[in-house]
Write a protein that holds these residues in place. Structure first.
Motif, PDB file in Angstrom:
ATOM      1  N   LEU A 183       0.838  -1.208   0.000  1.00  0.00           N
ATOM      2  CA  LEU A 183       0.000   0.000   0.000  1.00  0.00           C
ATOM      3  C   LEU A 183       0.875   1.261   0.000  1.00  0.00           C
ATOM      4  N   PRO A 184       0.508   2.263  -0.813  1.00  0.00           N
ATOM      5  CA  PRO A 184       1.237   3.544  -0.723  1.00  0.00           C
ATOM      6  C   PRO A 184       1.231   4.064   0.720  1.00  0.00           C
ATOM      7  N   GLN A 185       2.386   4.486   1.196  1.00  0.00           N
ATOM      8  CA  GLN A 185       2.534   4.918   2.588  1.00  0.00           C
ATOM      9  C   GLN A 185       1.580   6.060   2.954  1.00  0.00           C
ATOM     10  N   LYS A 186       1.371   6.988   2.030  1.00  0.00           N
ATOM     11  CA  LYS A 186       0.456   8.113   2.267  1.00  0.00           C
ATOM     12  C   LYS A 186      -0.940   7.615   2.635  1.00  0.00           C
ATOM     13  N   LEU A 187      -1.391   6.584   1.943  1.00  0.00           N
ATOM     14  CA  LEU A 187      -2.728   6.050   2.217  1.00  0.00           C
ATOM     15  C   LEU A 187      -2.763   5.400   3.592  1.00  0.00           C
ATOM     16  N   GLN A 188      -1.657   4.771   3.973  1.00  0.00           N
ATOM     17  CA  GLN A 188      -1.596   4.181   5.313  1.00  0.00           C
ATOM     18  C   GLN A 188      -1.732   5.258   6.378  1.00  0.00           C
ATOM     19  N   GLU A 189      -1.098   6.394   6.118  1.00  0.00           N
ATOM     20  CA  GLU A 189      -1.162   7.474   7.104  1.00  0.00           C
ATOM     21  C   GLU A 189      -2.580   8.012   7.259  1.00  0.00           C
ATOM     22  N   MET A 190      -3.412   7.750   6.263  1.00  0.00           N
ATOM     23  CA  MET A 190      -4.823   8.126   6.378  1.00  0.00           C
ATOM     24  C   MET A 190      -5.674   6.932   6.814  1.00  0.00           C
ATOM     25  N   GLY A 191      -5.024   5.942   7.419  1.00  0.00           N
ATOM     26  CA  GLY A 191      -5.779   4.803   7.940  1.00  0.00           C
ATOM     27  C   GLY A 191      -5.735   3.558   7.067  1.00  0.00           C
ATOM     28  N   GLY A 192      -5.227   3.697   5.853  1.00  0.00           N
ATOM     29  CA  GLY A 192      -5.112   2.520   4.985  1.00  0.00           C
ATOM     30  C   GLY A 192      -6.438   1.809   4.805  1.00  0.00           C
ATOM     31  N   TRP A 193      -6.408   0.507   4.970  1.00  0.00           N
ATOM     32  CA  TRP A 193      -7.612  -0.304   4.729  1.00  0.00           C
ATOM     33  C   TRP A 193      -8.683  -0.120   5.808  1.00  0.00           C
ATOM     34  N   THR A 194      -8.380   0.624   6.893  1.00  0.00           N
ATOM     35  CA  THR A 194      -9.437   0.867   7.885  1.00  0.00           C
ATOM     36  C   THR A 194     -10.266   2.098   7.540  1.00  0.00           C
ATOM     37  N   ASN A 195      -9.784   2.899   6.592  1.00  0.00           N
ATOM     38  CA  ASN A 195     -10.535   4.101   6.196  1.00  0.00           C
ATOM     39  C   ASN A 195     -11.523   3.725   5.086  1.00  0.00           C
ATOM     40  N   PRO A 196     -12.839   3.944   5.314  1.00  0.00           N
ATOM     41  CA  PRO A 196     -13.817   3.557   4.289  1.00  0.00           C
ATOM     42  C   PRO A 196     -13.560   4.194   2.921  1.00  0.00           C
ATOM     43  N   HIS A 197     -12.835   5.322   2.887  1.00  0.00           N
ATOM     44  CA  HIS A 197     -12.526   5.943   1.594  1.00  0.00           C
ATOM     45  C   HIS A 197     -11.611   5.081   0.731  1.00  0.00           C
ATOM     46  N   VAL A 198     -10.993   4.078   1.353  1.00  0.00           N
ATOM     47  CA  VAL A 198     -10.091   3.199   0.596  1.00  0.00           C
ATOM     48  C   VAL A 198     -10.844   2.516  -0.548  1.00  0.00           C
ATOM     49  N   VAL A 199     -12.150   2.409  -0.393  1.00  0.00           N
ATOM     50  CA  VAL A 199     -12.959   1.798  -1.453  1.00  0.00           C
ATOM     51  C   VAL A 199     -12.781   2.588  -2.753  1.00  0.00           C
ATOM     52  N   ASP A 200     -12.866   3.902  -2.663  1.00  0.00           N
ATOM     53  CA  ASP A 200     -12.680   4.732  -3.862  1.00  0.00           C
ATOM     54  C   ASP A 200     -11.217   4.820  -4.281  1.00  0.00           C
ATOM     55  N   TRP A 201     -10.319   4.904  -3.295  1.00  0.00           N
ATOM     56  CA  TRP A 201      -8.891   4.951  -3.648  1.00  0.00           C
ATOM     57  C   TRP A 201      -8.535   3.722  -4.481  1.00  0.00           C
TER      58      TRP A 201
END
Ligand code: GBH
Length: 482
Positions: A132-150
């Motif tokens: 996973l891109p590190q930036k996305l992890q800093e925003m919660g990664g797979w725990t952030n529901p926005h990951v669906v769109d990412w």
């Protein structure tokens, strides 16, 4: 008949596909080359190097970013029908988002895919194999529901870039490792170690992200390209210790393979009923205001149900399971314990024992539980400490393929088999200490020399003859392209 065992040659069904697999972070290296950005494995290995057994990392790994020509040559030597590899999200989208597409990264995958197609080797592409891109992890990664769109945006970019040539897609590799090991425990990056909470958030978001990508492909790309999309789910067989523990075995399977397979592959969809019940009851007893298991909305449930054209199965080993004491400690939600008897043949990996009959049983379980889906074995393989004489790996492959043929004869719809791995690579927390390759990689040489092991010659003969001959002895002097 030799030692009382039937030693006959067995044929594989017509059209059966043979391949080998790798994954981006494990082989590519070039961790910051040509505009690639940082991912969670770069971060973990650089910030706490000795979380990895040999304090190593994937900075160079097998250097496949610079050696795709040799990699394709190896596929040709083996005569593979397909090669399964994964795309590095942060190599293609350095910002994590589709606003910037990194041409150099795209070029690497185009070169690889085009070289494979030139020799009729079918690409099987995994979109996400743990980097996973590190930036996305800093925003919660797979725990952030926005990951669906990412993830859906990333998937769309990949379908647009490579969909004209790639017909087999896997969204995720092993959700259980991503969520349960990466967020629930310490087994994989990002080592969040928040069991019973973060892993369930991850599980739900990951399944919805998968489904969204599936529907994008199905609606917008399948009509013109005609490919298929699935997921690679890892599962071991859980053998009951005795008759008395059959229920425990069933529970272990439902909490294991079922957590990710039920929502996609059953008619009802959703997480297994027993998971929903147990987690709800335990959460209440622990004082939570709601179940720690995150439920799907009705729309999500519909979207996830049926969102796969095939069942990708990564299978390595089995365990014996038994009913254990009900506990609320550590958010342990299934009341099952497991072990592997010391009599089972062992590999270089503590968890990996050679149990071919478990593979046979698991394939039958999948046939019976998920309405006999098309199964592609997306990974199966064995580790050693290195060396070219790998008779144990040969025995593992032969016995597992034999067990798979038993299952096929009993009606299991297995369409392909993928050996893990084409070559030695960065084995996650075990670094370079455990070797899974059909080809040995010399990680001390500047050009990361690849040399076929004895098992490579045996696998080549299986692929060439489309048959399993337990007495075949290869001539390992020269590897050729036939
Ligand atoms: C695959 O996962 C991966 O997809 C691949 O990247 C990897 O290189 C390959 O296996 C070999 O490991 O709690 O100690 O019993 C396999 C998944 C890994 C899941 C080991 C269970 C057990 C760890 N399995 N894990 S332990």
């Amino acid at each position: 008949i030799l030692n009382g065992v039937k030693q006959s040659i067995r044929n594989f069904p017509d059209g059966f596909m043979f391949g080998a697999a790798t994954a981006s972070y494990q082989i590519e290296g070039a961790w910051d080359a040509d505009g690639k950005s940082e991912n969670i494995w770069d971060r973990l290995t650089h910030s706490i190097p000795c979380r990895i057994k040999d304090c190593s990392n994937g900075d160079v790994a097998a250097d496949s970013y610079n050696r795709h020509t040799r990699d394709v040559e190896m596929m040709r030597e083996l005569g593979l029908d397909h090669y399964r590899f994964s795309l590095s999200w942060s190599r293609i989208l350095p910002t994590s988002f589709p606003d910037v597409i990194n041409d150099a990264g795209v070029q690497y995958y185009n070169n690889l895919i085009n070289a494979m197609l030139k020799y009729n080797i079918e690409p099987m592409v995994t979109l996400y194999h743990w980097d996973l891109p590190q930036k996305l992890q800093e925003m919660g990664g797979w725990t952030n529901p926005h990951v669906v769109d990412w993830f859906a945006d990333y998937a769309r970019v990949a379908f647009e870039l490579f969909g004209d040539r790639v017909k087999y897609w896997m969204t995720m590799n092993e959700p259980h490792e991503i969520c349960n090991a990466g967020y629930g425990g310490m087994g994989k990056a990002p080592q969040l170690n928040f069991k019973g909470l973060a892993d369930y958030m991850c599980a739900k978001n990951l399944l919805v992200a998968h489904a969204k990508a599936y529907h994008i492909y199905n609606d917008e790309f399948k009509p013109k390209h005609g490919g298929v999309v699935g997921m690679a789910i890892s599962a071991g067989w859980a053998e009951p210790e005795s008759e008395e523990h059959v229920e425990a075995s069933n529970e272990a399977l439902l909490f294991g393979i079922g957590q990710y397979a039920h929502p996609i592959y059953t008619k009802e969809g959703d997480f297994p009923q027993i998971m929903k019940e147990k987690v709800a009851v335990k959460s209440a007893a622990q004082g939570y205001y709601r179940s720690r298991l995150i439920e799907f909305t009705p729309e999500e449930l519909d979207m996830v149900r049926g969102s796969a054209d095939f069942f990708g199965l990564n299978h390595y080993t089995s365990s014996i399971v038994y009913r254990s004491n009900v506990t609320l400690a550590n958010n342990e939600d299934s009341d099952v314990s497991s072990y592997q008897p010391s009599s089972w043949p062992t590999s270089a990996s503590s968890w990996l024992k050679q149990v071919p009959w478990g593979f046979h049983k698991l394939l039958n379980y999948i046939r019976d539980t998920y309405d006999n889906p098309v199964v592609i074995i997306t990974e199966n393989g064995f580790s050693t400490l290195g060396g070219l004489e790998d008779d144990e790996r040969i025995s593992y492959y032969r016995e597992y393929l034999n067990a798979m043929l038993d299952a096929i004869e009993e009606g299991c719809n297995v369409a392909g088999y993928t050996a893990w791995s084409l070559m030695d690579n960065f084995e996650w927390l075990e670094g370079y200490t455990e070797r899974f390759g059909l080809y040995e990689v010399d990680f001390t040489s500047a050009n990361r020399t690849r040399t076929p092991r004895k098992s490579a010659f045996v696998y080549k003969e299986i692929v060439r003859s489309r048959a399993l001959d337990p007495l075949y002895e290869p001539n390992t002097n020269v590897m050729t392209i036939d």
